[in-house]
Design a protein around this motif. Structure first.
Motif, PDB file in Angstrom:
ATOM      1  N   GLN A  37      -3.332  -3.246  -5.561  1.00 53.14           N
ATOM      2  CA  GLN A  37      -2.638  -2.660  -4.422  1.00 53.14           C
ATOM      3  C   GLN A  37      -3.487  -2.852  -3.163  1.00 53.14           C
ATOM      4  N   VAL A  53       3.494   2.601  -9.053  1.00 51.16           N
ATOM      5  CA  VAL A  53       2.443   1.661  -9.469  1.00 51.16           C
ATOM      6  C   VAL A  53       2.258   1.708 -10.986  1.00 51.16           C
ATOM      7  N   SER A 103       0.811  -1.224   0.000  1.00 54.49           N
ATOM      8  CA  SER A 103       0.000   0.000   0.000  1.00 54.49           C
ATOM      9  C   SER A 103       0.841   1.270   0.000  1.00 54.49           C
TER      10      SER A 103
END
Length: 208
Positions: free
Chosen positions: A122, A105, A98
């Motif tokens: 995620q 990402v 996270s």
């Protein structure tokens, strides 16, 4: 890019493979590696065909007919590239931590090889538990001695989020070498093998 950031983006074992290919290079990355990676496990070893060994084990996992999905813990690019080379048709869910920034990402998504049906997820944004009944979870780690496994803290965070109340399928440890590693680099932890894993596949028994 600093080694710590590369590990977050490409995966620890992907970076370890790169370091193994160039052990004599005196670079900032190599200098950082002694603190951040379990380097003793590859020190002095002959050339290791990481992808060939992974291919043999991932082929076994990919051919489990009862399992429709593979959940990969962490963005291990070497695993995704190997799965793509095997022409795996199963859906691959790449579970990432996270604390990764939107930029990282997005780069992970762009690095995902073509020819593989992969989704980046995620935590805590995960599928419903009912959607993972037929899944196999795969995580790469090292024998930490005794009944322990050495793996990055980020992998432990993802694993702990799924288990024991969320994921009820197979959890397979891919042990890259099959012999104990007693390094305890910064950012890595040991966990109890029996508590977290249903199967332990040792890659070193295959020819390199």
């Amino acid at each position: 890019m600093k080694l710590h950031n590369l590990m977050k983006e490409l995966g620890s074992v992907t970076v370890l493979e790169h370091l193994h290919r160039s052990p004599n290079d005196i670079t900032p990355m190599q200098q950082e590696a002694g603190c951040l990676m379990p380097m003793s496990i590859i020190a002095g070893k002959e050339t290791i065909n990481f992808r060939g060994i992974l291919g043999r084990q991932l082929d076994i996992i990919a051919n489990k007919e009862r399992r429709k999905q593979i959940v990969l813990v962490g963005p291990e690019l070497i695993v995704l590239e190997t799965l793509a080379s095997l022409d795996v048709s199963k859906e691959v869910l790449v579970a990432i931590d996270s604390d990764l920034s939107p930029e990282i990402v997005e780069r992970i998504r762009k690095n995902t090889p073509k020819g593989i049906n992969a989704k980046i997820i995620q935590i805590p944004k995960l599928p419903e538990p009912s959607d993972l009944i037929n899944a196999t979870m795969v995580i790469i780690g090292f024998d930490g001695g005794g009944n322990f496994v050495l793996l990055p803290i980020s992998s432990k965070s993802i694993l702990s989020f799924y288990l024991p109340n969320y994921f009820f399928g197979e959890v397979i440890l891919l042990d890259l070498f099959g012999y104990p590693c007693f390094d305890r680099p910064y950012g890595w932890v040991t966990i109890n093998k029996s508590k977290y894993f249903t199967q332990h596949l040792t890659l070193s028994r295959f020819k390199r």
